[in-house]
Design an enzyme around this catalytic site. Sequence first.
Site, mmCIF file in Angstrom:
data_model
loop_
_atom_site.group_PDB
_atom_site.id
_atom_site.type_symbol
_atom_site.label_atom_id
_atom_site.label_comp_id
_atom_site.label_asym_id
_atom_site.label_seq_id
_atom_site.Cartn_x
_atom_site.Cartn_y
_atom_site.Cartn_z
ATOM 1 N N CYS A 133 -5.024 -2.973 2.660
ATOM 2 C CA CYS A 133 -4.769 -2.911 4.100
ATOM 3 C C CYS A 133 -6.003 -3.191 4.968
ATOM 4 C CB CYS A 133 -4.119 -1.572 4.477
ATOM 5 S SG CYS A 133 -3.402 -1.669 6.130
ATOM 6 N N GLU A 180 -6.407 8.765 7.624
ATOM 7 C CA GLU A 180 -6.898 8.307 6.303
ATOM 8 C C GLU A 180 -8.271 8.880 5.988
ATOM 9 O OE1 GLU A 180 -6.154 4.558 4.481
ATOM 10 O OE2 GLU A 180 -5.006 3.889 6.211
ATOM 11 N N LYS A 227 -9.374 1.993 -2.168
ATOM 12 C CA LYS A 227 -9.645 1.456 -0.820
ATOM 13 C C LYS A 227 -11.012 1.904 -0.286
ATOM 14 C CE LYS A 227 -7.250 1.268 3.683
ATOM 15 N NZ LYS A 227 -5.967 1.668 4.327
ATOM 16 N N ASN A 248 -6.984 6.242 -1.911
ATOM 17 C CA ASN A 248 -5.897 5.308 -1.604
ATOM 18 C C ASN A 248 -6.075 4.146 -2.586
ATOM 19 O OD1 ASN A 248 -4.100 3.483 -0.504
ATOM 20 N ND2 ASN A 248 -4.665 3.912 1.622
ATOM 21 N N ASN A 273 0.097 -1.026 5.489
ATOM 22 C CA ASN A 273 0.951 -0.246 6.394
ATOM 23 C C ASN A 273 0.283 -0.385 7.743
ATOM 24 O OD1 ASN A 273 3.035 1.897 5.025
ATOM 25 N ND2 ASN A 273 1.351 1.416 3.632
ATOM 26 N N GLU A 307 0.862 -1.194 0.000
ATOM 27 C CA GLU A 307 0.000 0.000 0.000
ATOM 28 C C GLU A 307 0.901 1.249 0.000
ATOM 29 O OE1 GLU A 307 -1.732 0.698 3.881
ATOM 30 O OE2 GLU A 307 -3.446 1.790 3.034
HETATM 31 N N1 CDV Z 1 -3.283 1.380 6.488
HETATM 32 C C1 CDV Z 1 -4.220 0.745 7.220
HETATM 33 O O1 CDV Z 1 -5.325 0.539 6.765
HETATM 34 N N2 CDV Z 1 -3.855 0.399 8.465
HETATM 35 C C2 CDV Z 1 -4.766 -0.183 9.413
HETATM 36 C C3 CDV Z 1 -4.388 0.167 10.817
HETATM 37 C C4 CDV Z 1 -4.457 1.643 11.041
HETATM 38 C C5 CDV Z 1 -5.286 -0.527 11.832
HETATM 39 C C6 CDV Z 1 -4.831 -1.698 9.287
HETATM 40 O O2 CDV Z 1 -5.936 -2.239 9.267
HETATM 41 O O3 CDV Z 1 -3.786 -2.364 9.284
#
Ligand code: CDV
Length: 313
Positions: free
Chosen positions: A172, A146, A127, A110, A197, A47
Amino acid sequence: MTRVVTVGVAQLGPISRAESRPEVVQRLLALMEQAARGGCDLVVYPEAALTAFFPHWTIEGEQELDSWFETAMPNAAVQPLFDAARRLRIGFHLGYAEIAMEEGRKRRFNTAILVDGNGEIVGKYRKIHLPGYDAPRPGEPFQNLEKRYFEVGNLGFPVWPAFGGRVGMMICNDRRWPESYRVMGLQGVELILLGYNTPVHNPAMPETDDLGNFHNRLVMQAGAYQNGSFVIGVAKAGVEEGVDQIGQSCAIAPSGEVIAQCVTLGDELQIARCDLDLCNSYKTSIFNFAKHRRTEHYGLIVARTGAGDMLGG
Ligand code: CDV
């Protein structure tokens, strides 16, 4: 026709705020070349793979915020990746922050793209499950903005015919939601690509800090098994601008088993041989949705128990 896709799990270590796009692209190219030497058909990056993960801090000015986004894909900085893909006959998955002019206004997403071995973009995903909050929280060790910097993705969870199979993407936090996998599972997905991330520390739930790697595996292994699909999850790992992020990038088979995993918190390539035909027995037996899913009964159960109200419908 072979149904084996050899996938490079291309984990990145931290990217500093000061690192330029061309510098990062050089790191991506080194992993791609390694993947090509290892016989990969496809290399999967994390990501927001072109920059540090800027939602971890507060950005006030619009110009400064825009500087973290790509307004075109490809663009001059990223073009060498597309050229290398064509030269090496290797596809790639790349996460990045996208500015799009849509509905007469500037929109920020994103985003991840899927590029084939001709260097052509064959799929784009934005996303949907944005974690965090839309205003800075003073006193927190780092921010998670975000919801401030991105809009919710407006492209759904499509599945594309690519690499001899059916390929989908999520990003993510999407991986924690069963719906993300199931919407693609219902379209017959065989290979799900995702980058993450994920900070080790969750300021809102510090009691889960020791469970970050476990939860990462738990959701991806369950999603793979319950939908009869390979899942490739790739981290930006290590301490980036003071934020410690988990690694353990991995490839998971439809059995739910991990078949390749990174062992460092830096730039690292692991290679997974994904025989997409392994999806077939799951899709035609235990998870034959048409035969065994009973959605008409789920609604009745929700209505009877009132769970619909409790869960917000
Ligand atoms: N980049 C993300 O989506 N990170 C989230 C964290 C913030 C909980 C994740 O679900 O890994």
